[in-house]
Design an enzyme around this catalytic site. Structure first.
Site, PDB file in Angstrom:
ATOM      1  CB  SER A   9     -19.304 -25.124  45.884  1.00 55.21           C
ATOM      2  OG  SER A   9     -19.130 -23.801  46.727  1.00 55.21           O
ATOM      3  CG  HIS A  34     -15.615 -24.454  43.669  1.00 58.15           C
ATOM      4  ND1 HIS A  34     -14.901 -23.894  42.944  1.00 58.15           N
ATOM      5  CD2 HIS A  34     -16.659 -23.413  44.052  1.00 58.15           C
ATOM      6  CE1 HIS A  34     -15.271 -23.030  42.106  1.00 58.15           C
ATOM      7  NE2 HIS A  34     -16.204 -22.823  42.988  1.00 58.15           N
ATOM      8  CG  ASP A  36     -17.322 -21.035  45.910  1.00 58.95           C
ATOM      9  OD1 ASP A  36     -16.559 -20.213  44.963  1.00 58.95           O
ATOM     10  OD2 ASP A  36     -18.100 -21.372  46.309  1.00 58.95           O
ATOM     11  CG  MET A  38     -17.973 -14.746  48.025  1.00 56.07           C
ATOM     12  SD  MET A  38     -19.738 -15.258  47.792  1.00 56.07           S
ATOM     13  CE  MET A  38     -19.767 -16.700  47.355  1.00 56.07           C
ATOM     14  CG  HIS A  68     -14.865 -19.013  41.899  1.00 54.89           C
ATOM     15  ND1 HIS A  68     -16.499 -20.086  42.269  1.00 54.89           N
ATOM     16  CD2 HIS A  68     -14.561 -18.194  41.255  1.00 54.89           C
ATOM     17  CE1 HIS A  68     -16.417 -18.219  40.949  1.00 54.89           C
ATOM     18  NE2 HIS A  68     -15.404 -17.703  40.304  1.00 54.89           N
ATOM     19  CG  MET A  70     -16.146 -15.309  42.765  1.00 50.82           C
ATOM     20  SD  MET A  70     -17.681 -15.786  43.929  1.00 50.82           S
ATOM     21  CE  MET A  70     -16.893 -17.087  44.704  1.00 50.82           C
ATOM     22  CG  MET A 140     -19.133 -17.843  37.173  1.00 51.53           C
ATOM     23  SD  MET A 140     -18.939 -18.636  38.765  1.00 51.53           S
ATOM     24  CE  MET A 140     -19.854 -18.669  39.585  1.00 51.53           C
ATOM     25  CG  ASP A 174     -19.322 -21.937  40.476  1.00 48.83           C
ATOM     26  OD1 ASP A 174     -19.403 -23.021  41.263  1.00 48.83           O
ATOM     27  OD2 ASP A 174     -18.072 -21.462  40.792  1.00 48.83           O
TER      28      ASP A 174
HETATM   29  C1  DX5 Z   1     -21.392 -18.513  43.258  1.00 49.06           C
HETATM   30  C2  DX5 Z   1     -19.943 -19.421  43.514  1.00 49.06           C
HETATM   31  C3  DX5 Z   1     -20.488 -21.113  43.686  1.00 49.06           C
HETATM   32  C4  DX5 Z   1     -21.512 -21.648  44.414  1.00 49.06           C
HETATM   33  C5  DX5 Z   1     -22.343 -22.968  43.802  1.00 49.06           C
HETATM   34  O1  DX5 Z   1     -20.942 -17.508  43.499  1.00 49.06           O
HETATM   35  O2  DX5 Z   1     -19.014 -19.211  42.841  1.00 49.06           O
HETATM   36  O3  DX5 Z   1     -19.453 -21.983  43.812  1.00 49.06           O
HETATM   37  O4  DX5 Z   1     -20.992 -21.999  46.427  1.00 49.06           O
HETATM   38  O5  DX5 Z   1     -23.572 -23.343  44.521  1.00 49.06           O
HETATM   39  P1  DX5 Z   1     -24.276 -24.232  44.265  1.00 49.06           P
HETATM   40  O6  DX5 Z   1     -23.928 -25.920  43.258  1.00 49.06           O
HETATM   41  O7  DX5 Z   1     -25.315 -24.640  44.992  1.00 49.06           O
HETATM   42  O8  DX5 Z   1     -24.788 -23.263  43.255  1.00 49.06           O
HETATM   43 ZN    ZN Z   2     -17.689 -21.136  42.780  1.00 49.41          ZN
END
Ligand code: DX5
Ligand code: ZN
Length: 225
Positions: A9, A34, A36, A38, A68, A70, A140, A174
């Protein structure tokens, strides 16, 4: 037998050096990255969007971007992410009322479709029809929104339930995943492993990637016996 795929990630990376960080992970053995995304609505934070993904895609030849999403309106970003070079578009089932149409729209743009469930969503929200249509299911193991949180163990039985129903599907975990929590994830049947802090903060990310992969492949070999 689903193979182990490690998807670091980038939320835990140095965003100022994003392309270089992705290359470093690929060199260390990561198959996917990955990303992310948001939007400040589905989750409180804002991270990055299609313009940044597009730069990374251009800077890192052959990168597989595991996006991903979100975001509150996942339907809205399919074209932008596809144009930016996204390989997999994973949306949250909590954010849509028509998962099947969304999966079809993602496939129409030649991306793989993933369906994510947050900790409070039961695995049965992924119906047999949705699971069959999707390419990947994401369980998750933290509440989405930020990196570096503690792994929530009570989410793991959902992985096992989904693996029982979908023996050949890619199932991703994740949140808080790393060397200390990989055994329970692998034993439950997940094969796509997201890890941010555990990989990027390690003195030697390559060692972590290799060991996560080996644990998953050993568990998967057991399943296929
Ligand atoms: C959380 C994200 C994850 C996060 C994982 O909202 O979807 O992908 O970055 O990070 P770690 O492995 O540090 O928990
Ligand atoms: Zn994620």
């Amino acid at each position: 037998m689903p193979r182990a795929i490690i998807s670091p990630s980038v939320l835990a990376s140095d965003f100022g050096q994003l392309s270089a960080e992705c290359k470093r992970m690929i060199k260390g053995g990561a198959e996917w990255l990955h990303m992310d995304v948001m939007d400040g609505h589905f989750v409180p934070n804002i991270s990055m969007g299609a313009p940044i993904l597009s730069c990374v895609y251009k800077g890192v030849p052959g990168i597989f971007m595991d996006c991903h999403m979100m975001v509150a309106q996942p339907e809205k970003w399919v074209n932008d992410i596809a144009d930016a070079g996204g390989s997999l578009y994973c949306f949250h089932i909590e954010a849509t009322s028509d998962a099947i149409s969304l999966i079809n729209a993602i496939h129409a743009r030649n991306m793989k479709a993933g369906v994510a469930i947050s900790p409070d969503t039961p695995s049965t929200a992924i119906t047999d029809e949705i699971g069959a249509a999707a390419d990947m299911l994401l369980v998750m193991t933290v509440y989405p929104g930020r990196g570096g949180q503690k792994f929530i163990e009570w989410c793991v039985p959902k992985v096992a339930e989904l693996r029982a129903r979908f023996p050949e599907k890619d199932i991703e975990v994740d949140g808080g995943v790393g060397p200390k929590t990989i055994d329970i994830c692998a034993d439950a049947g997940s094969n796509v492993i997201v890890a941010g802090t555990a990989i990027f903060n390690a003195p030697n990310p390559e060692d972590v990637i290799t060991s996560l992969k080996a644990t998953v492949n050993t568990a998967q070999a057991r399943f296929s016996k």
